[in-house]
Design an enzyme around this catalytic site. Sequence first.
Site, PDB file in Angstrom:
ATOM      1  N   HIS A 119      92.572 -23.772  29.362  1.00 44.39           N
ATOM      2  CA  HIS A 119      91.852 -22.894  28.445  1.00 44.39           C
ATOM      3  C   HIS A 119      92.838 -22.434  27.381  1.00 44.39           C
ATOM      4  O   HIS A 119      94.036 -22.322  27.633  1.00 44.39           O
ATOM      5  CB  HIS A 119      91.307 -21.701  29.228  1.00 44.39           C
ATOM      6  CG  HIS A 119      90.405 -20.784  28.469  1.00 44.39           C
ATOM      7  ND1 HIS A 119      90.882 -19.877  27.539  1.00 44.39           N
ATOM      8  CD2 HIS A 119      89.063 -20.604  28.517  1.00 44.39           C
ATOM      9  CE1 HIS A 119      89.871 -19.184  27.049  1.00 44.39           C
ATOM     10  NE2 HIS A 119      88.754 -19.594  27.612  1.00 44.39           N
ATOM     11  N   ASP A 197      96.428 -19.640  35.894  1.00 46.73           N
ATOM     12  CA  ASP A 197      95.171 -19.108  35.372  1.00 46.73           C
ATOM     13  C   ASP A 197      94.124 -19.229  36.479  1.00 46.73           C
ATOM     14  O   ASP A 197      93.659 -20.327  36.788  1.00 46.73           O
ATOM     15  CB  ASP A 197      94.758 -19.907  34.132  1.00 46.73           C
ATOM     16  CG  ASP A 197      93.373 -19.540  33.605  1.00 46.73           C
ATOM     17  OD1 ASP A 197      92.700 -18.676  34.203  1.00 46.73           O
ATOM     18  OD2 ASP A 197      92.956 -20.143  32.593  1.00 46.73           O
ATOM     19  N   GLN A 200      88.741 -18.998  36.788  1.00 49.28           N
ATOM     20  CA  GLN A 200      87.606 -19.751  37.336  1.00 49.28           C
ATOM     21  C   GLN A 200      87.754 -20.014  38.830  1.00 49.28           C
ATOM     22  O   GLN A 200      86.866 -20.617  39.433  1.00 49.28           O
ATOM     23  CB  GLN A 200      87.459 -21.087  36.597  1.00 49.28           C
ATOM     24  CG  GLN A 200      87.161 -20.959  35.122  1.00 49.28           C
ATOM     25  CD  GLN A 200      85.766 -20.433  34.840  1.00 49.28           C
ATOM     26  OE1 GLN A 200      84.870 -20.497  35.686  1.00 49.28           O
ATOM     27  NE2 GLN A 200      85.565 -19.898  33.651  1.00 49.28           N
ATOM     28  N   LYS A 223      83.776 -12.666  35.456  1.00 49.45           N
ATOM     29  CA  LYS A 223      83.347 -13.953  35.987  1.00 49.45           C
ATOM     30  C   LYS A 223      83.077 -13.895  37.485  1.00 49.45           C
ATOM     31  O   LYS A 223      82.567 -14.846  38.072  1.00 49.45           O
ATOM     32  CB  LYS A 223      84.401 -15.024  35.683  1.00 49.45           C
ATOM     33  CG  LYS A 223      84.601 -15.262  34.178  1.00 49.45           C
ATOM     34  CD  LYS A 223      85.620 -16.345  33.911  1.00 49.45           C
ATOM     35  CE  LYS A 223      85.991 -16.422  32.448  1.00 49.45           C
ATOM     36  NZ  LYS A 223      84.862 -16.796  31.568  1.00 49.45           N
ATOM     37  N   CYS A 362      86.634 -23.364  24.621  1.00 48.32           N
ATOM     38  CA  CYS A 362      88.016 -22.888  24.424  1.00 48.32           C
ATOM     39  C   CYS A 362      89.007 -23.832  25.096  1.00 48.32           C
ATOM     40  O   CYS A 362      89.992 -23.403  25.701  1.00 48.32           O
ATOM     41  CB  CYS A 362      88.186 -21.471  24.954  1.00 48.32           C
ATOM     42  SG  CYS A 362      87.198 -20.251  24.085  1.00 48.32           S
TER      43      CYS A 362
END
Length: 407
Positions: A119, A197, A200, A223, A362
């Site tokens: 991302h 990251d 997700q 999220k 993104c």
Amino acid sequence: MLNSLAPRADFPLLAANPALHYLDSAATSQKPAAVLNAIRDFYETANANPHRGAYALSAKATDLYHDARSTIARFVGAADSDCVLFTRGTTEAMNLIASSWGHANVRAGDEIVVTALEHHANFVPWQQLALATGATLRIVELTAQQTIDLDMLRDVVNTRTKLVAITHVSNAVGAITPLAEVVHLIRARSAAVIVVDGAQAVPHLPVNFDALDIDFYAFSGHKLLGPMGIGCLVGRRAILENMPPYQFGGDMIEWVRDFDCTWNVLPHKFEAGTPNAADAIGLAAAVRYLEGLGMANVRAHEVALLEQAESKVRALPGVTVYGPPPSQRSGVLSFSLTDVHPHDLATILDQHGVCIRAGHHCAQPLMRRLGVSATARASFYVYSDGSDVDALVGALTAAQQIFAAVD
């Protein structure tokens, strides 16, 4: 038909719109009443500034804020809750690392490693850090299934590598990174700081920061059923204590003398200004909701839905599906339809009550490698069920008929 894992009735927006098929949870999840009630309850019963007041209401706000941090730390496997920093989300967390640790430690001649799967929030801060410091940015390419090329990663990481930034789960194609293997590979070749990251991943997979042997892990609350504007950066204590502050003012200060300052202890050192206490408490409520469902059940539910959806979508003519098999993905189905722009497709699906995301997500470096400007992305979560799959397939069929008639 597959049932949802979480009752639709728990989510006020979905309960009020029974014909809505919300398949954009990878962008932001819907919020259960438990989260909305926790935020409202804070403002109605405990609204005071944490840490600031020597009165009972402020003490109550402080305790709730502290308990929220502890709840979230437990959820992501961080035994030292003071190393869980509240941020506005993953993007701010990555910028915090780049601005604080990065500018203090990265120099010309160093190397920063990212992947083509990232991302922008886990790509651009490192790109800009390299440009600002004279370090070299190395980009690890992908396999044909849009997973990280581990052989190339093995070749790229070396003793000059200062930092490796890598996604746990791709937002664009859902590919799950085998973190244990990746971390072992990096540790065998470099003393690099490892930044993950997890935006997700935390909503969909069990995560244990302490067991991962990484240095930083970032995620966003919105999220994982929580509110927007709140997220966390989890870091190693030794690294966080040696990092300079990211912002100045408020509770991050210990003493202010005329010409210098001293800084507060963790986590306050990195939480300048009035804390976002209500949303932290809302995020803790989201965590408790997910714990009640069981993260293993969340994962199993998404795989079942994804397998069903992918099988039906692939059966349609002119469809290209991106990413690895469903067993190696989160609840994301990223695809394109021949001769139909994803934005046009999303508009038509919306007319059928189906909400999907269309665009580059993104992740423009990834889109360039796919040879497309954008994809359509349907993403499933705990409130999704078989009717959402059927609505998606029906709307796609209708869209194909519309464009066939135009042709």
